[in-house]
Scaffold this motif. Structure first.
Motif, PDB file in Angstrom:
ATOM      1  N   ALA A 126      14.332  26.352  48.367  1.00 22.37           N
ATOM      2  CA  ALA A 126      14.523  25.225  47.446  1.00 22.37           C
ATOM      3  C   ALA A 126      15.217  25.684  46.174  1.00 22.37           C
ATOM      4  O   ALA A 126      15.939  24.916  45.544  1.00 22.37           O
ATOM      5  N   LEU A 145      18.914  25.364  46.527  1.00 22.05           N
ATOM      6  CA  LEU A 145      19.321  23.964  46.389  1.00 22.05           C
ATOM      7  C   LEU A 145      19.324  23.549  44.924  1.00 22.05           C
ATOM      8  O   LEU A 145      20.282  22.945  44.427  1.00 22.05           O
ATOM      9  N   SER A 146      18.245  23.905  44.217  1.00 23.97           N
ATOM     10  CA  SER A 146      18.100  23.411  42.848  1.00 23.97           C
ATOM     11  C   SER A 146      19.106  24.092  41.919  1.00 23.97           C
ATOM     12  O   SER A 146      19.756  23.437  41.108  1.00 23.97           O
ATOM     13  N   PHE A 153      22.713  22.573  42.876  1.00 24.14           N
ATOM     14  CA  PHE A 153      22.951  21.173  42.553  1.00 24.14           C
ATOM     15  C   PHE A 153      22.852  20.912  41.062  1.00 24.14           C
ATOM     16  O   PHE A 153      23.503  20.003  40.552  1.00 24.14           O
ATOM     17  N   ARG A 154      22.052  21.716  40.346  1.00 23.78           N
ATOM     18  CA  ARG A 154      21.957  21.511  38.907  1.00 23.78           C
ATOM     19  C   ARG A 154      23.310  21.781  38.253  1.00 23.78           C
ATOM     20  O   ARG A 154      23.839  20.951  37.508  1.00 23.78           O
ATOM     21  N   GLY A 212      26.031  19.259  39.635  1.00 18.34           N
ATOM     22  CA  GLY A 212      25.842  17.888  39.164  1.00 18.34           C
ATOM     23  C   GLY A 212      26.235  17.724  37.712  1.00 18.34           C
ATOM     24  O   GLY A 212      26.929  16.783  37.348  1.00 18.34           O
ATOM     25  N   LEU A 246      17.058  30.960  34.364  1.00 15.76           N
ATOM     26  CA  LEU A 246      16.224  30.748  35.546  1.00 15.76           C
ATOM     27  C   LEU A 246      16.298  31.949  36.473  1.00 15.76           C
ATOM     28  O   LEU A 246      15.275  32.375  37.020  1.00 15.76           O
TER      29      LEU A 246
END
Lengths: 353, 80
Positions: A278, A281-282, A285-286, A289, A331
């Motif tokens: 995950a 993905l995060s 896409f962060r 986006g 992160l």
């Protein structure tokens, strides 16, 4: 402490800014429809830089960001080697960034900072340069023309010849109906604008496929960075803890002698494993986006009200590009620092400090 | 309803707009994070660096939800 009031005088720059505003206003609302901004054609996947080319425009932009970053870095390195005591602007810039990043990484991971820093700082610098470079003029506006299939399409207008290569623009004052059966004409018409056959127009109803587009508006770029970050997290985890790092995911020990709570812990271990995927993905896409939405915002607002708002939005986009690079970096650092320490203190009772 | 293609296209846009309802929660979350962060910084300005780092981290997580909604909306419009 003696604060003197500056003598107010007429500067030059404000008149330049005012003149640019007037030129912009004329281009947007004047009689000449050729200069008017058109509403953007939104395309999600990256497009090739020429017909039938394997290289996409986001790849080209990433390469340019790479080259600029390398030039800056070598410039700062050479400055450092010369042993100047008074730093210049470029060196100051890099020193500020690196010191800030280093403090963050060292605060999070302590003595591991020296081994972790290169990976996360490289990711930060690449995203930072890619996001800032995409705001330069020429991105998303200069390209080759192809036959449009959707509604906002305009007729081409020839501007001038650039060494045998005809340069076209598209005229907002002349909207053209899109032909419903335009499939077979596309490839041939698109190729002609490149190869300079000036006898015919490159296309009937045109849209521009840009040569350059921001790197992070392509999911391939962001997913690649996310996979690198997550895989490096596992690598550092194994480096710090050895094979027992994987006991975080497969808690067989808890299953054997933990009773009902052991079963729960075993399930939680599998959730941790899913969480790693995950993260990819995060992460991806962060970044994608944010940057894609920003690009969309700029072009749509630029088409609706092209005179006062866009400078403010550009400022906003610079800010967001830096923030997103920092968030990605932060992160990644946090996940790596979490992977460095042993997950369950209850089983072994060993202390990692 | 006479033109099924246009009907589906319209529904797609409607769906994309509805997907962006997810941004409400993310907006509230980011606002709460910023509020808490600024209050903490006001009470303890010495710890501003640590608070700021954690605040941005929390905002990034909260914002991720809105980004997922945006991705879904983009997929509905362009890919589905």
């Amino acid at each position: 402490m003696s604060e003197q009031t500056k003598k107010w005088r007429y500067g030059v720059k404000r008149w330049i800014v005012l003149a640019l505003f007037i030129v912009g206003g004329y281009a947007a609302f004047g009689r000449n429809t050729m200069l008017r901004p058109i509403s953007p054609v939104v395309v999600l996947p990256a497009e090739p830089i020429s017909p039938n080319s394997p290289i996409t425009n986001t790849m080209l932009a990433t390469l340019i960001a790479d080259v600029v970053l390398l030039l800056f870095a070598f410039g700062a390195y050479r400055f450092h080697k010369q042993g100047n005591l008074v730093p210049n602007g470029l060196y100051n810039f890099f020193e500020t960034i690196i010191e800030f990043l280093w403090n963050t990484v060292e605060g999070a991971t302590g003595k591991w900072a020296k081994r972790i820093f290169p990976v996360v700082a490289t990711i930060f610098l690449l995203i930072f340069f890619a996001n800032v470079i995409k705001l330069f003029p020429g991105f998303e506006s200069i390209g080759w023309m192809k036959e449009a299939h959707k509604a906002p399409a305009y007729a081409p207008v020839k501007l001038f010849d650039l060494g045998g290569l005809p340069v076209y623009t598209i005229d907002k004052g002349r909207p053209v109906e899109v032909e419903a059966h335009g499939e077979e004409a596309t490839a041939a018409a698109g190729a002609e604008s490149e190869h300079g056959e000036a006898k015919t127009e490159p296309c009937h109803a045109c849209e521009v496929v840009p040569f350059l587009r921001g790197s992070a508006t392509d999911l391939n770029f962001t997913i690649a960075l996310a996979i690198i970050a997550v895989v490096m997290t596992q690598v550092y985890g194994v480096w710090a803890l050895g094979p027992s790092y994987f006991s975080k995911f497969f808690q067989f020990g808890a299953l054997v002698n933990g009773g009902i709570f052991g079963l729960i812990n075993f399930g939680v271990g599998f959730l941790e494993l899913i969480l790693e995927f995950a993260k990819i993905l995060s992460f991806s896409f962060r970044l994608f986006g944010n940057i894609f939405a920003g690009t969309l915002l700029l072009s749509i607002v630029g088409a609706l009200l092209p005179i006062v708002i866009p400078p403010g939005l550009y400022l906003f986009e610079i800010f967001f590009g830096i923030i997103q690079a920092y968030v990605f970096f932060l992160l990644a650092t946090m996940f790596i620092s979490m992977a460095l320490v042993s997950h369950h203190g209850d089983g072994h009772g060993e202390e990692h400090h | 309803m006479n033109d099924p293609v246009a009907f589906v296209a319209g529904l797609k846009l409607l769906g994309a707009g509805l997907a962006m309802l997810g941004a409400i929660g993310a907006g509230v979350g980011v606002g709460i994070a910023a509020s808490g962060g600024v209050q903490a910084m006001g009470r303890n300005p010495d710890a501003a660096n640590i608070i700021q780092t954690n605040m941005i981290l929390g905002m990034a997580f909260a914002e991720a939800v809105a980004i997922y909604a945006l991705a879904v909306a983009l997929i509905i419009i362009f890919a589905a």
